[in-house]
Design a protein around this motif. Structure first.
Motif, PDB file in Angstrom:
ATOM      1  N   ARG A 158     -20.860  55.654  75.462  1.00  0.00           N
ATOM      2  CA  ARG A 158     -20.960  56.975  74.834  1.00  0.00           C
ATOM      3  C   ARG A 158     -19.785  57.233  73.882  1.00  0.00           C
ATOM      4  O   ARG A 158     -19.925  57.958  72.889  1.00  0.00           O
ATOM      5  CB  ARG A 158     -20.982  58.062  75.908  1.00  0.00           C
ATOM      6  CG  ARG A 158     -22.158  57.987  76.869  1.00  0.00           C
ATOM      7  CD  ARG A 158     -23.421  58.575  76.262  1.00  0.00           C
ATOM      8  NE  ARG A 158     -24.529  58.508  77.182  1.00  0.00           N
ATOM      9  CZ  ARG A 158     -24.764  59.393  78.150  1.00  0.00           C
ATOM     10  NH1 ARG A 158     -23.951  60.417  78.320  1.00  0.00           N
ATOM     11  NH2 ARG A 158     -25.814  59.254  78.934  1.00  0.00           N
TER      12      ARG A 158
ATOM     13  N   LEU B  23     -17.394  64.673  76.731  1.00  0.00           N
ATOM     14  CA  LEU B  23     -18.284  63.807  77.507  1.00  0.00           C
ATOM     15  C   LEU B  23     -18.318  64.210  78.973  1.00  0.00           C
ATOM     16  O   LEU B  23     -19.405  64.287  79.583  1.00  0.00           O
ATOM     17  CB  LEU B  23     -17.816  62.352  77.371  1.00  0.00           C
ATOM     18  CG  LEU B  23     -18.622  61.293  78.131  1.00  0.00           C
ATOM     19  CD1 LEU B  23     -20.054  61.222  77.619  1.00  0.00           C
ATOM     20  CD2 LEU B  23     -17.956  59.927  78.003  1.00  0.00           C
TER      21      LEU B  23
ATOM     22  N   ASN C 247     -25.998  65.973  79.942  1.00  0.00           N
ATOM     23  CA  ASN C 247     -25.787  64.548  80.224  1.00  0.00           C
ATOM     24  C   ASN C 247     -26.923  63.976  81.055  1.00  0.00           C
ATOM     25  O   ASN C 247     -27.386  62.855  80.814  1.00  0.00           O
ATOM     26  CB  ASN C 247     -24.453  64.349  80.954  1.00  0.00           C
ATOM     27  CG  ASN C 247     -23.271  64.424  80.019  1.00  0.00           C
ATOM     28  OD1 ASN C 247     -23.375  64.096  78.835  1.00  0.00           O
ATOM     29  ND2 ASN C 247     -22.131  64.861  80.530  1.00  0.00           N
TER      30      ASN C 247
END
Length: 219
Positions: free
Chosen positions: A37, A67, A96
């Protein structure tokens, strides 16, 4: 960089590393996924950062915070609460999870389409072979009929009910000739295409280009 500066940076690197590890664990994200990612080819950078052996630059820390859905201050050790805005955190966790689910389903879809395409191509190739074999049989049948006519001049007059047979064989012969001609042209085009991009031809073209360049350079 002085020894004092290095000593000041060491605890901060350890703190950031520990917070990165905690945040990733709370996010339930494997190191290799986090690395992917973040744009890394493998988990090495993530591992070094979590061990405190390499401090990520500020813009990378910001990406870590996005993230893992934690405040940047938490990663830097300025606050101890990783959840400042519960609503924002929940949205990030859900985002996510949805992203992972979509990715998994997309990969399944790609595999399914690939398998279907493979089966279709295999069937298409078999159909082509069957068509070619059928055309060959039709042409052989028509040739056999002509041989019978040659050996038996009275065939068309004496054998009742042969008109429809002859008509169908004539139709098969026509279709067979057309298919055979089309397959021949397709094979020729394939051979010419392969020949046009062969390594030998490419090497010759490259040599000619180099010769032209050298001639121009010497002029």
């Amino acid at each position: 960089m002085t020894v004092a500066t290095q000593n000041n940076k060491a605890p901060l690197a350890k703190t950031i590393g520990k917070r990165l590890r905690i945040a990733r664990s709370c996010a339930g994200m494997p190191a290799n996924i986090a690395a992917q990612r973040l744009g890394y080819t493998n988990a090495t950078q993530v591992s070094l950062a979590e061990k405190g052996e390499r401090t990520p630059p500020l813009h990378v820390l910001v990406e870590y915070a996005k993230l893992y859905v934690v405040p940047l201050d938490f990663l830097c050790g300025l606050i101890d609460d990783p959840i400042v805005d519960a609503t924002e955190t929940n949205q990030g966790v859900i985002a996510n999870a949805v992203s992972d689910a979509i990715k998994e389903q997309f990969e399944k879809l790609v595999r399914s389409i690939s398998e279907q395409a493979s089966v279709t191509i295999a069937g298409y190739n078999q159909d082509r072979r069957d068509l070619q074999a059928t055309c060959n049989i039709a042409l052989q049948a028509k040739a056999a009929l002509e041989r019978v006519r040659e050996l038996n001049p009275e065939f068309d007059d004496d054998w009742r009910g042969t008109a429809r047979l002859v008509k169908h064989l004539d139709g098969l012969e026509q279709v067979g000739n057309q298919a055979a001609q089309r397959l021949y042209h397709e094979n020729r085009m394939r051979e010419l295409s392969v020949r046009s991009i062969s390594s030998g031809e490419m090497a010759k073209a490259a040599k000619k280009a180099l010769v032209r360049c050298s001639v121009i350079a010497n002029c």
